[in-house]
Structure formats: structure tokens, C-alpha cells
Enzyme design. Structure first.
Site, short mmCIF file in Angstrom:
data_model
loop_
_atom_site.label_atom_id
_atom_site.label_comp_id
_atom_site.label_asym_id
_atom_site.label_seq_id
_atom_site.Cartn_x
_atom_site.Cartn_y
_atom_site.Cartn_z
N ASN A 37 -5.72 -17.63 -8.62
CA ASN A 37 -7.03 -18.15 -9.04
C ASN A 37 -7.53 -17.60 -10.38
OD1 ASN A 37 -7.68 -15.59 -8.32
ND2 ASN A 37 -9.37 -16.12 -6.96
N ASP A 43 -8.21 -14.61 -11.58
CA ASP A 43 -9.13 -13.46 -11.78
C ASP A 43 -8.38 -12.19 -12.19
OD1 ASP A 43 -7.90 -12.79 -9.44
OD2 ASP A 43 -9.74 -12.47 -8.29
N ASP A 89 -2.92 -12.43 -5.28
CA ASP A 89 -3.61 -12.80 -4.04
C ASP A 89 -2.65 -13.49 -3.06
OD1 ASP A 89 -3.41 -15.37 -5.28
OD2 ASP A 89 -5.25 -14.90 -6.39
N ASP A 107 0.82 -3.49 6.20
CA ASP A 107 0.85 -2.05 6.07
C ASP A 107 -0.14 -1.47 7.07
OD1 ASP A 107 1.24 0.52 4.73
OD2 ASP A 107 1.83 -0.70 3.00
N ASP A 129 2.20 3.72 7.18
CA ASP A 129 1.86 4.59 6.07
C ASP A 129 1.65 6.04 6.49
OD1 ASP A 129 0.85 4.63 3.19
OD2 ASP A 129 -0.86 5.52 4.22
N GLU A 133 6.92 5.37 7.13
CA GLU A 133 6.99 6.22 5.94
C GLU A 133 7.02 7.65 6.48
OE1 GLU A 133 4.77 7.00 1.68
OE2 GLU A 133 3.56 6.84 3.47
N HIS A 191 6.23 1.09 -4.36
CA HIS A 191 4.99 1.13 -5.15
C HIS A 191 4.53 2.54 -5.48
CE1 HIS A 191 3.86 1.95 -1.09
NE2 HIS A 191 2.66 2.32 -1.48
N ASP A 192 5.22 3.55 -4.95
CA ASP A 192 4.85 4.94 -5.23
C ASP A 192 5.83 5.61 -6.18
OD1 ASP A 192 2.67 4.93 -3.48
OD2 ASP A 192 3.92 5.49 -1.77
#
Ligand code: GLC
Ligand code: CA
Length: 558
Positions: free
Chosen positions: A23, A25, A29, A98, A201, A258, A330-331
Site C-alpha cells: 500500500n 506506506d 505488509d 512467531d 522466540d 530459538e 533477521h538477527d
């Protein structure tokens, strides 16, 4: 071993904020993800894990959840999530979310109630303590994101609350059965909605060594990192077993933990036949070289280190269960920049790393953009960095006497932003990620590294991943690749990573992690070459020569 639906699956991690913005922004999404399901299907993905997309102040990019039963409006709506689950199912794919339940956001209603009445029901959802004489804190633990784990409880000057992560992530008190009930209720609510499972997590942190006490300080701040405490914390199994029995098991759900700091003897409990989780990530290679002092003191990793870590983990797990194998998430920094030396960061080198981990025993996980070889991003100074961990480590480095350049060097190597830059879809502005202003800078190399150009190039890394996946799914080899044992081969030969997968059939993976040619012996004659990242290898009887940065998968004669 009882066969499970997820044993032979290929998983893909989406970091929703950076995947695809539908969208305009500037924030990825759920509708963006929906628009890319066919892309993922074409790659061969079966399971999609989406990092948190629940309502959140995004203090830690969604790992600080303020409502476990909804979707953050920036990411979409519950209806979008339902559609995503349905559309994935239609393509024979599964969605995982997650599960972040070591802590919630300080803006969650539970914590707000706790602040209103620390002695009431919700006060007991957290660890709230009185400060001692002279404002002494209950203990000297250092939070993962820096500073004390204790923070003054808003509105109550004499009280503090515990947060092992950011101060906007208060830890939930798992010792309280009401907390556990609320967690199980939430998990079941999602599983009943059609979700196939969860990535779990920071789960090892839910059990604290109590009562709170100091551990020897390991830096000049007088604080102690959490490892010593976690090593002492006993009894996490009863929480995890209860969670499994009340949620995952009755739904036949997939769960991947994790799990850090686990003890060897606990492996069967964690991922054995009736383990707490279906699987857990192999963090051995990513943990290699990490220093208690901080990132600035980390030892760089070589392909040799990588090989030994991986083989160690494969050995430890054996056929107890299934690890989930990764080269990044992502870490972490991008795997190709972390494990490959600069001269290996080419198409050929990236394929080597892909082949090396993909054929191991365990579930291969691909992190978004890895399939096209996305790389770390260059940042000039700390102001360009979003990641809270990197910002803390920058300060740690300066406090330890590093120069700004040295501190930035550590940040550039290890910042979590490296993996969080927007997905590079094509050559159009902002890499096709958004038509708006991206929330995090796009890596300028998108002009050469992007999905569109790779999809049309049969020699691309994208196609190589497709082939690796196709091989894992080939009915002839699948059983061997899923259930066969991993046996290292010529482990001491420097820069050669070779292993056999032995089951119904016998396969051999050989990767030459260097620029020079290498000749190696094989355990038996090669029957055929199943995969090769270059144009042909030289095999004579039981001898094979590999060019620099060549990776091959062979079938051996039994
Ligand atoms: C996990 C997540 C990380 C997050 C932390 C706190 O390690 O992967 O991104 O910051 O937990 O939830
Ligand atoms: Ca958006």
C-alpha cells in the site's frame, strides 16, 4: 522413527516489515506477502515463518507485542491473515507465526494493569521487586540490549521490573500458572485458525535461576551477562512439556525453537521423538567467535570454522531429531558476507555456501533475500543504524576504548539491519519493495542483485536454490536426504567441506571453499553428478578434482 508431516519440508523466513509493501506506506505488509506466494511456491518453499506482525510499538521491531490476538494495522488485518493462511493452504504451503512469550510489550494491557496495581493479579504476571536500601537492585544481570535488567516500575519509585531484553519488553513470569494458561490459550486460538505452527522466540529465557542473585561481573559496568544464570536455571522442561501437551501436540503443529545455551544431554528432551519442539535452529556456526566483551571483540569466521561447527552439531544431534539449518536470519548479518571471505562473495561462492548447508540432515530454512544472494549494507555512521542491538554495541565498543572507526567496523559486520534492508525484487526505484519511502534504506546494489533478473537467468543463485530444493524433493533421493546420517569426509582437508549422506542411497556433497583447484579422494566410485555449480568436474575412478569455488553433489555407487 515415526514419520511426521514436516520432516521433508523446506522453510522460508519472512521479515514482514521488509518483504513487500502493497500500500505504499514504506512498510511491508500481509497483502505484500500474499502477492508473493507464487514466487515462494516457484522457489519450492513449503513452510513460511513470518516474524511478528502483531500490534506492537515496534521498539524491537515487533518482538514487543502489545496484543497477541490481532494484527498490527501497519501490517494489515486479521482478515488478511486468514486469507494468507487459506491462500497458502491452496498452494500446499503452511504458515508459521512467531511466538514471543518470554516477554510482552510494556504497552500490553497486562503490564499497564501491573503498573496500576503491582500487588494485584497482573503484578504477578511479571517480575516486580522492591529496591533495597540505597536503591540496591535485586541482582546485577545485564540485559541483552545493554544496561541492567531492572527498570523502575512507572508510578512506583520503590519498585523495579525485570526485562532480559529491552526495557519495553518486560519478562512474563512463567512461574505463575495463570501466565502459562494465557499463553496456551493464545497458541490454541491461532492454531484453531489454521496456522501450522510457530517459531518460538527466546524460549530458553523463560526459566530464571531464582532467587535473584549476583554473578561475577564480566565488564567494567559491574554487570554479568545472562549465560551464567541460564546455565544454573533448572526445570524449564516442565514448562515446555506442558506447553507441548496443551497446544502443539493436540494440533500436530510444527514448532521450531530459538534455543540457545542448551545442554548436550537435553537434546533428546528438546527435539527427540516426543521432544518439546519439532526442531530447533542450529546456532553453532552463528555463535562462533562471539565474545562476552562485545561485538568489537568477536573473532571473524572462516569457512573452516563454519565446517567444524556444522559437523559438530550434526554429530551431536545424530538421529535424535532434526535441526533447522540456517546461514542467516533477521538477527544476523547476511550469511554470504559472514562466512565467505571477500574473494568468495561471487555467484559461485554463494552457491557453495548454499550447497554446503542445504544437503545437511535437518530442515533447510531460507531467510528472505538469501535466495538471491543479498549482502550486508554499508553504513557511514551510527546515525544510519536502526537496530537497537547494534546501537548498544557501538556504545560498548567506544566504552571499551575503540575508535569510532573500530566501533563502526563491528557494527557494519554484525548489525541486524544487514538482514533487514528491504527485499530486492527488481531494478525499479526502491528495488520494487515500495512505491513510497522505505522505512529502512534499500541496499544500493539492488541494481545488480534482484529477484527479477535472477528468475530469468537459469545460471542464477535463485535457480541454484530451486535445484537444491528439487533435489531434496526428488522421490529417488528424498528419503536419504531427510533420514540418512551425515558423515564428514576428509574433514581435515583445509577449505574442503565434504560429507556423505547415507541411507537408502549414498550421496556425497563436496564444496571447495577457496580459489584454487583441489583434488580429493572419494569413498567409492561416483555413479553420477546430481548437481554442479560450475560447468563440469573432473572425476577419475575414486578421485575428483574441483575448481575454485566449486560445489557438487554426487550419487555414489553402493
Ligand atoms: C529473539 C529475536 C530477536 C529479538 C529477541 C527478543 O532473539 O530473534 O529479534 O530481538 O528475541 O524478542
Ligand atoms: Ca505497507
Amino acid at each position: 522413527m515415526r514419520r511426521q508431516w514436516w520432516h521433508d519440508k523446506i522453510a522460508y523466513q519472512i521479515y514482514p516489515k521488509s518483504f513487500c509493501d502493497a500500500n505504499g506506506d514504506g512498510i511491508g505488509d500481509l497483502r505484500g506477502i500474499l502477492s508473493k506466494l507464487d514466487y515462494l511456491k516457484a522457489l519450492g518453499v513449503d513452510i513460511i515463518w513470518i516474524s511478528p506482525c502483531y500490534p506492537s510499538p515496534l521498539a524491537d521491531q515487533g518482538y514487543d507485542i502489545s496484543d497477541y490476538y490481532d494484527i498490527d494495522p501497519r501490517f494489515g488485518t486479521l482478515a488478511d491473515m486468514d486469507e494468507l493462511i487459506t491462500e497458502a493452504k491452496r498452494r500446499d504451503m503452511h504458515i508459521l507465526l512467531d511466538l514471543v512469550v518470554n516477554h510482552c510489550s510494556d504497552e500490553h494491557i497486562w503490564f499497564r494493569r501491573a503498573c496500576e496495581d503491582p500487588d494485584g493479579k497482573y503484578g504477578r504476571y511479571f517480575y516486580i521487586k522492591d529496591v533495597g536500601p540505597d536503591r540496591a537492585l535485586p541482582c546485577n544481570w545485564r540485559s541483552y540490549f545493554g544496561g541492567s535488567v531492572w527498570e523502575p516500575l512507572p508510578g512506583h519509585p520503590g519498585k523495579v521490573y525485570l526485562h532480559l531484553f529491552h526495557k519495553k519488553q518486560p519478562d512474563l513470569n512463567w512461574e505463575n500458572p495463570e501466565v502459562r494458561e494465557d499463553v496456551y490459550k493464545n497458541i490454541n486460538w491461532w492454531l484453531d485458525r489454521g496456522l501450522s505452527g510457530f517459531r518460538i522466540d527466546a524460549i530458553i529465557n523463560i526459566k530464571k535461576a531464582l532467587p535473584f542473585r549476583d554473578y561475577p561481573a564480566d565488564r567494567e559496568d559491574g554487570l554479568s551477562n545472562l549465560d551464567a544464570m541460564l546455565a544454573e536455571a533448572k526445570g524449564i522442561g516442565s514448562f515446555l512439556g506442558e506447553m507441548r501437551d496443551r497446544t502443539f501436540a493436540p494440533h500436530d503443529a510444527f514448532s521450531v525453537g530459538e534455543v540457545l545455551n542448551e545442554k548436550d544431554e537435553e537434546l533428546p528432551d528438546f527435539i527427540g521423538e516426543n521432544g518439546y519442539f519439532s526442531s530447533m535452529f542450529d546456532f553453532a556456526p552463528s555463535g562462533f567467535g562471539a565474545s562476552h566483551l562485545g561485538w568489537y571483540n568477536d573473532v571473524p569466521v572462516t569457512p573452516e570454522d563454519y565446517k567444524h561447527c556444522v559437523f559438530g552439531a550434526q554429530q551431536r544431534v545424530g538421529n535424535i531429531g532434526f535441526l533447522s539449518n540456517i546461514i542467516e536470519n533477521h538477527d544476523r548479518p547476511r550469511g554470504v558476507c559472514h562466512y565467505l571471505p571477500p574473494e568468495g562473495r561471487t555467484e559461485a561462492g554463494k552457491k557453495c555456501l548454499a550447497a554446503a548447508y542445504f544437503m545437511l540432515r535437518g530442515l533447510p530454512f531460507i531467510y528472505q533475500g538469501q535466495e538471491i544472494g543479498m549482502e550486508n549494507i554499508w553504513v557511514d555512521g551510527i546515525d544510519e543504524v536502526d537496530d537497537i542491538a547494534a546501537r548498544d554495541q557501538y556504545r560498548v565498543a567506544l566504552d571499551a576504548g575503540c575508535t569510532i572507526e573500530e566501533a563502526m567496523d563491528a557494527v557494519r559486520r554484525l548489525s541486524r539491519d544487514n538482514a533487514r534492508t528491504p527485499m530486492q525484487w527488481n531494478r525499479s526505484e526502491n528495488a520494487g519493495f515500495t512505491v513510497g519511502v522505505p522505512w529502512l534504506r534499500v541496499n544500493p546494489n539492488y541494481v545488480t542483485i534482484n529477484a527479477e533478473s535472477q528468475q530469468t537467468d537459469p545460471g542464477s543463485l535463485f535457480h541454484f536454490y530451486q535445484k537444491l530444493i528439487a533435489l531434496r524433493k526428488d522421490p529417488k533421493y528424498k528419503d536419504t536426504l531427510v533420514y540418512g546420517v551425515t558423515e564428514p569426509w576428509l574433514e581435515d582437508t583445509e577449505n574442503l567441506m565434504a560429507y556423505r549422506r547415507r541411507g537408502e542411497r549414498e550421496l556425497m556433497v563436496l564444496v571447495n571453499f577457496q580459489s584454487r583447484l583441489i583434488t580429493a579422494e572419494l569413498p567409492s566410485n561416483a555413479k553420477q553428478v546430481l548437481l554442479d555449480n560450475l560447468d563440469g568436474c573432473d572425476i577419475k575412478g575414486k578421485c575428483i578434482s574441483l575448481q575454485g569455488w566449486q560445489a557438487v553433489v554426487l550419487e555414489l555407487e553402493l
